[in-house]
Design an enzyme around this catalytic site. Structure first.
Site, PDB file in Angstrom:
ATOM      1  N   HIS A 129      99.153 -31.570 -57.801  1.00 48.19           N
ATOM      2  CA  HIS A 129      98.680 -30.306 -57.256  1.00 48.19           C
ATOM      3  C   HIS A 129      98.414 -30.527 -55.762  1.00 48.19           C
ATOM      4  O   HIS A 129      97.771 -31.515 -55.386  1.00 48.19           O
ATOM      5  CB  HIS A 129      97.361 -29.890 -57.906  1.00 48.19           C
ATOM      6  CG  HIS A 129      97.478 -29.335 -59.291  1.00 48.19           C
ATOM      7  ND1 HIS A 129      98.124 -29.985 -60.301  1.00 48.19           N
ATOM      8  CD2 HIS A 129      97.012 -28.174 -59.828  1.00 48.19           C
ATOM      9  CE1 HIS A 129      98.051 -29.247 -61.402  1.00 48.19           C
ATOM     10  NE2 HIS A 129      97.378 -28.142 -61.155  1.00 48.19           N
ATOM     11  N   ASP A 140      99.851 -21.989 -65.609  1.00 42.54           N
ATOM     12  CA  ASP A 140      98.690 -22.806 -65.225  1.00 42.54           C
ATOM     13  C   ASP A 140      97.693 -22.938 -66.380  1.00 42.54           C
ATOM     14  O   ASP A 140      97.753 -23.910 -67.123  1.00 42.54           O
ATOM     15  CB  ASP A 140      98.029 -22.232 -63.962  1.00 42.54           C
ATOM     16  CG  ASP A 140      97.318 -23.287 -63.134  1.00 42.54           C
ATOM     17  OD1 ASP A 140      97.406 -24.479 -63.494  1.00 42.54           O
ATOM     18  OD2 ASP A 140      96.683 -22.929 -62.118  1.00 42.54           O
ATOM     19  N   ASP A 141      96.771 -21.974 -66.504  1.00 40.66           N
ATOM     20  CA  ASP A 141      95.747 -22.004 -67.554  1.00 40.66           C
ATOM     21  C   ASP A 141      95.719 -20.622 -68.214  1.00 40.66           C
ATOM     22  O   ASP A 141      94.822 -19.817 -67.948  1.00 40.66           O
ATOM     23  CB  ASP A 141      94.380 -22.335 -66.942  1.00 40.66           C
ATOM     24  CG  ASP A 141      94.388 -23.698 -66.263  1.00 40.66           C
ATOM     25  OD1 ASP A 141      94.306 -24.717 -66.971  1.00 40.66           O
ATOM     26  OD2 ASP A 141      94.530 -23.732 -65.022  1.00 40.66           O
ATOM     27  N   HIS A 176      98.428 -26.440 -68.087  1.00 42.97           N
ATOM     28  CA  HIS A 176      97.386 -27.386 -68.529  1.00 42.97           C
ATOM     29  C   HIS A 176      97.048 -27.031 -69.968  1.00 42.97           C
ATOM     30  O   HIS A 176      96.581 -25.912 -70.228  1.00 42.97           O
ATOM     31  CB  HIS A 176      96.135 -27.248 -67.663  1.00 42.97           C
ATOM     32  CG  HIS A 176      96.394 -27.492 -66.207  1.00 42.97           C
ATOM     33  ND1 HIS A 176      96.181 -28.713 -65.612  1.00 42.97           N
ATOM     34  CD2 HIS A 176      96.867 -26.672 -65.230  1.00 42.97           C
ATOM     35  CE1 HIS A 176      96.501 -28.633 -64.328  1.00 42.97           C
ATOM     36  NE2 HIS A 176      96.929 -27.403 -64.069  1.00 42.97           N
ATOM     37  N   HIS A 178     104.246 -26.005 -65.277  1.00 43.48           N
ATOM     38  CA  HIS A 178     102.859 -26.123 -64.799  1.00 43.48           C
ATOM     39  C   HIS A 178     101.952 -25.421 -65.797  1.00 43.48           C
ATOM     40  O   HIS A 178     101.709 -24.225 -65.698  1.00 43.48           O
ATOM     41  CB  HIS A 178     102.745 -25.515 -63.391  1.00 43.48           C
ATOM     42  CG  HIS A 178     101.402 -25.711 -62.746  1.00 43.48           C
ATOM     43  ND1 HIS A 178     101.217 -25.652 -61.385  1.00 43.48           N
ATOM     44  CD2 HIS A 178     100.175 -25.963 -63.265  1.00 43.48           C
ATOM     45  CE1 HIS A 178      99.948 -25.851 -61.096  1.00 43.48           C
ATOM     46  NE2 HIS A 178      99.292 -26.039 -62.228  1.00 43.48           N
ATOM     47  N   GLU A 233      97.048 -25.657 -53.029  1.00 40.46           N
ATOM     48  CA  GLU A 233      96.544 -24.495 -53.786  1.00 40.46           C
ATOM     49  C   GLU A 233      95.360 -23.964 -52.982  1.00 40.46           C
ATOM     50  O   GLU A 233      95.420 -22.884 -52.417  1.00 40.46           O
ATOM     51  CB  GLU A 233      96.109 -24.929 -55.195  1.00 40.46           C
ATOM     52  CG  GLU A 233      95.473 -23.815 -56.035  1.00 40.46           C
ATOM     53  CD  GLU A 233      94.897 -24.318 -57.361  1.00 40.46           C
ATOM     54  OE1 GLU A 233      94.676 -25.540 -57.521  1.00 40.46           O
ATOM     55  OE2 GLU A 233      94.653 -23.473 -58.253  1.00 40.46           O
TER      56      GLU A 233
HETATM   57  N1  HPA Z   1      94.131 -26.571 -60.171  1.00 45.01           N
HETATM   58  C1  HPA Z   1      93.553 -27.767 -60.209  1.00 45.01           C
HETATM   59  N2  HPA Z   1      93.170 -28.318 -61.334  1.00 45.01           N
HETATM   60  C2  HPA Z   1      93.347 -27.662 -62.470  1.00 45.01           C
HETATM   61  C3  HPA Z   1      93.919 -26.417 -62.480  1.00 45.01           C
HETATM   62  C4  HPA Z   1      94.346 -25.850 -61.261  1.00 45.01           C
HETATM   63  O1  HPA Z   1      94.874 -24.723 -61.172  1.00 45.01           O
HETATM   64  N3  HPA Z   1      93.953 -26.034 -63.777  1.00 45.01           N
HETATM   65  C5  HPA Z   1      93.436 -27.027 -64.509  1.00 45.01           C
HETATM   66  N4  HPA Z   1      93.053 -28.026 -63.724  1.00 45.01           N
HETATM   67 ZN    ZN Z   2      97.268 -26.391 -62.351  1.00 49.23          ZN
END
Ligand code: HPA
Ligand code: ZN
EC number: 3.5.4.2
Length: 364
Positions: A218, A299-300, A40, A38, A221
């Site tokens: 996703h 994630d990011d 991006h 996971h 969350e």
């Molecule tokens: N959630 C949803 N979209 C996203 C995320 C995330 O954590 N990171 C980049 N796009």
């Molecule tokens: Zn994500």
């Protein structure tokens, strides 16, 4: 005559795991082979790289400096992050830009002993600005191929649809992607979750399924557990990205555990986006205790305070997780990846060897 295949290294025994003292856990977390499922790629753009690309491409940014951009990264929820994340991605124009971004990340992944990564990318963020799909995917794919050759890191691409856009927009993106079908292994669903249920994307996911693509989304969350259920039932995904809100629905937890559905959990992201107030209140331990197939991911990472090993280190410290959890999470990540059973077995073998070596060193 072919050489006999070496016998696989057995998993470490409970006694061996127990022999590794708690103070060795940080070194173990660093050294163990792991998969990142996971990530991006646009979220791996560090502020310095964003400003360098802005200058290279003559793009103006809504932030005067690296420091101002960093200061803006005090997020209150997912949307407040996405606004900045899309602004940061606006500097990407050429195939070289996409290659450089992915290469920066892959070098860091190698340093964290990531043996395999499944990289999300958001083509609509770029095609909407006039960047051709082909530019995006060729730049990313060349970096993935180079990582395999030069870093020994296996890297594959998963194309995500933006859920704040329409199902038709996603379908048109899939049409654009078809000539490059062999360059990506699956599709996902990201961006603003609330108010955008998986059902919006039933048709395009059905097409992707027919194409033999792997499917992830996703869900859970910020959105409700019902979104996890419809991602499974309507989109027919194989993994859930995040999924942490599943604990609100015991029947759903039982189903996820029974079916071994992997969850790609991202603790530093969850704290930065205020899903949990801090790491000590993250529900990872409860997810593991419920028997769910949890994996840890970043994630990011450029926006959320750390790459994958930082996620492991900070989460283990905050929740006082043990060696068994380390083994379980690493093994889950390898097993939940979309590679052949033979490749998984080879990496699990490496994992077993690392844990046995730590146990052996601790016994001496
Ligand atoms: N959630 C949803 N979209 C996203 C995320 C995330 O954590 N990171 C980049 N796009
Ligand atoms: Zn994500």
């Amino acid at each position: 005559m072919t050489a006999p295949t070496p016998a696989p290294t057995p998993a470490p025994t409970p006694a061996q795991l127990a022999a590794i003292p708690a103070e060795r856990i940080p070194a173990l977390l660093q050294a163990m082979p792991k998969a990142e499922l996971h990530l991006h790629i646009e979220g791996s753009l560090e502020p310095e790289r964003i400003f360098a690309l802005a200058q290279r491409n003559g793009v103006s940014l809504p932030y005067p400096s690296v420091e101002a951009l960093r200061a803006a990264c005090a997020f209150t929820d997912l949307q407040s992050f996405l606004d900045i994340y899309y602004a940061g991605a606006s500097v990407l124009l050429t195939e070289q830009d996409f290659h450089d971004m992915a290469w920066d990340y892959l070098i860091k992944a190698q340093a964290d002993h990531v043996v395999h990564v499944e990289v999300f990318f958001d083509p609509q963020t770029h095609t909407a600005r006039g960047v051709p799909f082909e530019v995006v995917i060729r730049g990313l794919k060349s970096a993935c191929d180079r990582a395999e050759r030069e870093l020994g890191v296996s890297a594959a691409l998963i194309m995500c649809f933006l859920r704040h856009l329409s199902g038709d927009d996603a379908s048109r993106t899939l049409d654009e992607a078809l000539p490059f079908r062999e360059m990506f292994i699956g599709v996902g669903l990201d961006s603003s979750e609330r108010g955008h249920p998986p059902e919006k994307f039933a048709r395009v996911f059905a097409r992707c399924r027919e194409l033999g693509l792997h499917l992830v989304a996703h869900a859970g969350e910020e959105g409700p557990p019902a979104y996890i259920e419809s991602a499974l039932d309507v989109l027919r995904v194989e993994r859930i990205d995040h999924g942490v809100r599943c604990l609100e629905d015991p029947a759903l937890v039982a189903r996820l555990a029974r079916d071994g559905v992997p969850l790609t959990v991202c603790p530093l992201s969850n704290v930065k986006l205020c899903v949990f107030p801090d790491l000590a209140h993250h529900n990872l331990k409860a997810l593991l205790a419920a028997g769910l197939k949890v994996t840890l991911n970043s994630d990011d990472p450029a926006y959320f305070g750390g790459y994958i090993n930082q996620n492991y280190l900070d989460t283990f410290a905050a929740l006082k997780l043990d060696v068994v959890a380390a083994y379980t999470l690493a093994r889950n990540s390898l097993e939940a990846s979309f590679v052949s059973e033979a490749r998984k077995a080879a990496w699990v073998d490496d994992l077993n060897r690392v844990f046995r070596a730590f146990a052996q060193a601790s016994a001496n």
